[in-house]
Motif scaffolding. Structure first.
Motif, mmCIF file in Angstrom:
data_model
loop_
_atom_site.group_PDB
_atom_site.id
_atom_site.type_symbol
_atom_site.label_atom_id
_atom_site.label_comp_id
_atom_site.label_asym_id
_atom_site.label_seq_id
_atom_site.Cartn_x
_atom_site.Cartn_y
_atom_site.Cartn_z
ATOM 1 N N UNK A 96 0.412 -7.973 4.067
ATOM 2 C CA UNK A 96 1.761 -8.838 4.163
ATOM 3 C C UNK A 96 1.700 -10.222 2.911
ATOM 4 N N UNK A 97 0.725 -10.494 2.376
ATOM 5 C CA UNK A 97 0.775 -11.123 1.455
ATOM 6 C C UNK A 97 1.192 -10.501 -0.039
ATOM 7 N N UNK A 98 0.745 -8.896 -0.375
ATOM 8 C CA UNK A 98 0.972 -8.377 -1.077
ATOM 9 C C UNK A 98 1.986 -7.699 -1.066
ATOM 10 N N UNK A 99 3.100 -7.792 0.006
ATOM 11 C CA UNK A 99 4.766 -7.537 -0.198
ATOM 12 C C UNK A 99 5.670 -8.583 -0.515
ATOM 13 N N UNK A 100 5.207 -9.868 0.061
ATOM 14 C CA UNK A 100 5.288 -11.310 -0.385
ATOM 15 C C UNK A 100 5.562 -10.975 -1.535
ATOM 16 N N UNK A 101 4.484 -11.559 -1.993
ATOM 17 C CA UNK A 101 3.468 -11.930 -3.496
ATOM 18 C C UNK A 101 4.283 -10.606 -4.704
ATOM 19 N N UNK A 102 4.008 -9.752 -4.337
ATOM 20 C CA UNK A 102 3.630 -8.749 -5.499
ATOM 21 C C UNK A 102 4.808 -7.353 -4.981
ATOM 22 N N UNK A 103 4.730 -6.527 -4.356
ATOM 23 C CA UNK A 103 4.927 -4.903 -3.662
ATOM 24 C C UNK A 103 4.044 -4.374 -2.742
ATOM 25 N N UNK A 104 4.614 -3.554 -2.427
ATOM 26 C CA UNK A 104 3.667 -2.783 -1.375
ATOM 27 C C UNK A 104 2.314 -1.509 -2.150
ATOM 28 N N UNK A 105 1.796 -1.804 -2.118
ATOM 29 C CA UNK A 105 0.351 -1.019 -2.282
ATOM 30 C C UNK A 105 0.268 -0.024 -1.377
ATOM 31 N N UNK A 106 -0.548 1.392 -1.814
ATOM 32 C CA UNK A 106 -0.843 2.152 -0.582
ATOM 33 C C UNK A 106 -2.219 1.568 -0.168
ATOM 34 N N UNK A 107 -2.704 1.293 0.633
ATOM 35 C CA UNK A 107 -4.453 0.865 1.349
ATOM 36 C C UNK A 107 -4.769 2.260 1.615
ATOM 37 N N UNK A 108 -6.152 2.077 1.867
ATOM 38 C CA UNK A 108 -6.685 2.743 2.491
ATOM 39 C C UNK A 108 -7.688 1.691 2.869
ATOM 40 N N UNK A 109 -8.140 2.175 4.641
ATOM 41 C CA UNK A 109 -9.397 1.241 5.202
ATOM 42 C C UNK A 109 -11.166 1.879 5.429
ATOM 43 N N UNK A 110 -11.777 1.795 4.662
ATOM 44 C CA UNK A 110 -12.710 2.631 5.067
ATOM 45 C C UNK A 110 -13.554 1.746 6.327
ATOM 46 N N UNK A 111 -13.376 2.651 6.640
ATOM 47 C CA UNK A 111 -14.556 2.624 8.568
ATOM 48 C C UNK A 111 -15.472 3.212 8.774
ATOM 49 N N UNK A 112 -16.691 2.980 8.716
ATOM 50 C CA UNK A 112 -18.224 3.311 9.680
ATOM 51 C C UNK A 112 -18.724 2.700 10.196
ATOM 52 N N UNK B 179 -8.670 1.332 15.162
ATOM 53 C CA UNK B 179 -7.883 1.162 15.735
ATOM 54 C C UNK B 179 -6.771 0.099 15.469
ATOM 55 N N UNK B 180 -7.360 -0.941 15.391
ATOM 56 C CA UNK B 180 -6.837 -1.968 14.350
ATOM 57 C C UNK B 180 -6.010 -2.366 12.664
ATOM 58 N N UNK B 181 -7.012 -1.675 12.411
ATOM 59 C CA UNK B 181 -6.826 -1.792 10.810
ATOM 60 C C UNK B 181 -5.831 -0.490 10.620
ATOM 61 N N UNK B 182 -5.528 0.388 11.488
ATOM 62 C CA UNK B 182 -4.820 1.445 11.051
ATOM 63 C C UNK B 182 -3.386 1.142 11.492
ATOM 64 N N UNK B 183 -3.358 0.039 11.778
ATOM 65 C CA UNK B 183 -1.726 -1.674 12.182
ATOM 66 C C UNK B 183 -1.549 -0.855 11.064
ATOM 67 N N UNK B 184 -2.185 -1.792 9.726
ATOM 68 C CA UNK B 184 -2.140 -2.687 9.136
ATOM 69 C C UNK B 184 -1.780 -1.638 7.401
ATOM 70 N N UNK B 185 -2.564 -0.544 7.704
ATOM 71 C CA UNK B 185 -2.980 0.380 6.014
ATOM 72 C C UNK B 185 -2.279 1.225 6.259
ATOM 73 N N UNK B 186 -2.093 2.120 5.225
ATOM 74 C CA UNK B 186 -1.538 3.538 5.160
ATOM 75 C C UNK B 186 -2.447 4.988 5.637
ATOM 76 N N UNK B 187 -3.672 5.133 5.220
ATOM 77 C CA UNK B 187 -4.365 6.216 5.567
ATOM 78 C C UNK B 187 -5.475 5.462 6.471
ATOM 79 N N UNK B 188 -6.909 5.928 6.816
ATOM 80 C CA UNK B 188 -8.063 5.221 7.441
ATOM 81 C C UNK B 188 -8.992 6.239 6.989
ATOM 82 N N UNK B 189 -9.811 5.971 6.597
ATOM 83 C CA UNK B 189 -11.005 6.887 5.727
ATOM 84 C C UNK B 189 -12.392 6.851 7.150
ATOM 85 N N UNK B 190 -12.691 8.016 7.645
ATOM 86 C CA UNK B 190 -14.452 7.797 7.975
ATOM 87 C C UNK B 190 -14.947 8.735 7.676
ATOM 88 N N UNK B 191 -16.575 8.427 7.717
ATOM 89 C CA UNK B 191 -17.112 9.546 7.373
ATOM 90 C C UNK B 191 -17.808 9.742 8.447
#
Length: 405
Positions: A90-106, A114-126
């Motif tokens: 949200x802060x990136x969108x407000x103060x800069x611009x949307x940036x594609x984000x990936x969450x690293x989940x282990x 499931x929580x972070x999938x709401x906020x990022x564009x890609x989820x990385x799992x190992x």
């Protein structure tokens, strides 16, 4: 005496093909960036700030994005971190611009994912860590039944995330690491590229069974030969199975300094030259911003992206008529902000015009104290050496190819 009836070029045209033919892959959207398809190879990195520190994370993501990093990864080790990513987005969108984000989940990360999938564009799992398989000290093998049972457990755990990403139109990276294969894969396939590939395929097939194909695959290892073998085998198996998923390339834990860069280039560059790879990260034990120039240098050297000036310069010898290292530095400092140009700096006339034939502009020592400036193969003017850099800039300006830094 045997004679050759046809020129060598007629026997195998591939020997003379200077174009990299990239493997055909499906396009996968990650925010406003698309990986795969006919799109350029995408550059990625990862911030090293604690994701709970929203302001620091936003600043770090912005720094990377502003210098050309197109997808940024953040680590999400807890539910609190996952929620913080929502604030970061949200802060990136407000103060800069949307940036594609990936969450690293282990590590048993279903709730976190499931929580972070709401906020990022890609989820990385190992695959080796997403579902924890408790090791047994007296185990020597897995039966087919045990193997299948754990496979069903994995599907049960993975399905909610897959469904969430599918419904949101988001992506997943199945990121296998050589150093974190599950015990089941290690007992069945050994500590091998085959084990890495089978680990990825197990997760891919689960996703496909749930009609989810927004997948990017990686097969990272800290040893270059293992990394190369794993990616090549992955491509072979995907081709056999009719899969066309894009690949994210990287040599994990490459280290720092010159060797870290060489090691990463040896692995990433080799595969890119074979047409394998749709997105890359150079993993250095340095500030993440140091990774981006290395990525672009690899891509530019292979002709896959043109993001800076390409300098052609001879190594210098006894024929060189000026301090080549110093002059190259002067030319680079004056023109490095430009994009899309080839500039040659050559020390003498012996190799100069021939070696720089493909350059847009040439700076050649023809006689002591003077520089000949070229546009392509044509000599335009001869100027005193002290005015060489200034006159090169004037020539570029006259052609309408100059922009101020």
């Amino acid at each position: 005496m045997q004679t050759i009836d046809k020129p060598l070029r007629d026997l195998d045209n591939n020997l003379f093909d200077t174009t990299i033919h990239r493997r055909k892959t499906r396009p996968v959207k990650v925010g406003n960036v698309t990986v795969g398809g006919n799109n350029p190879v995408v550059v990625q990195s990862m911030i090293n700030e604690d994701t709970l520190d929203v302001d620091a994370s936003v600043a770090a993501i912005r720094r990377l994005h502003e210098i050309g990093c197109e997808i940024v990864r953040v680590t999400v080790p807890s539910l609190a971190h996952a929620k913080a990513v929502g604030e970061i987005k949200a802060k990136l969108a407000q103060t800069y611009q949307p940036v594609p984000l990936v969450a690293d989940v282990h590590h048993n990360g279903m709730k976190i994912a499931l929580e972070v999938a709401k906020h990022v564009d890609k989820v990385r799992i190992n695959p080796g860590l997403y579902v924890f398989e408790k090791p047994s000290s007296d185990r020597t093998s897995y039966s087919a039944e045990e193997f299948a049972q754990i496979g069903e457990k994995i599907k049960e755990t993975l399905e909610p995330l897959v469904v969430s990403l599918r419904e949101q139109g988001k992506a997943m990276r199945i990121g296998v690491n050589h150093g974190s294969l599950s015990e089941r894969m290690l007992f069945t396939y050994g500590d091998t590229p085959e084990g890495m590939v089978e680990s990825a395929l197990e997760f891919i097939k689960i996703c496909e069974s749930l009609d989810f194909r927004n997948l990017v695959i990686s097969m990272k290892a800290s040893r270059v030969p293992v990394m190369l073998a794993a990616y090549r085998l992955m491509v072979k198996r995907m081709d056999e199975l009719g899969m066309d998923y894009p690949l994210h390339l990287g040599v994990t834990e490459a280290g720092d300094g010159e060797y870290g860069r060489i090691k990463s280039t040896a692995g990433i560059g080799t595969l890119l030259a074979e047409g394998i790879g749709d997105t890359i990260r150079v993993s250095l034990t340095e500030a993440p911003e140091k990774e981006i120039p290395v990525c672009y240098s690899i891509l530019q050297a292979l002709g896959l992206r043109k993001t800076m000036v390409e300098y052609v310069a001879c190594p210098s010898c006894g024929r060189t008529l000026f301090n080549l290292e110093e002059v190259l530095h002067q030319v680079r400092e004056a023109t490095k902000h430009l994009t899309g140009l080839d500039i040659a700096v050559m020390g003498c006339i012996v190799n100069g015009p021939g070696e720089m034939a493909d350059a847009d502009y040439g700076y050649v020592g023809k006689q002591p104290g003077y520089i000949s400036l070229y546009r392509g193969r044509e000599e335009i003017k001869k100027v005193p050496e002290t005015e060489g850099v200034k006159e090169l800039i004037n020539l570029i300006k006259a052609d309408g190819k100059w922009v101020d830094p």
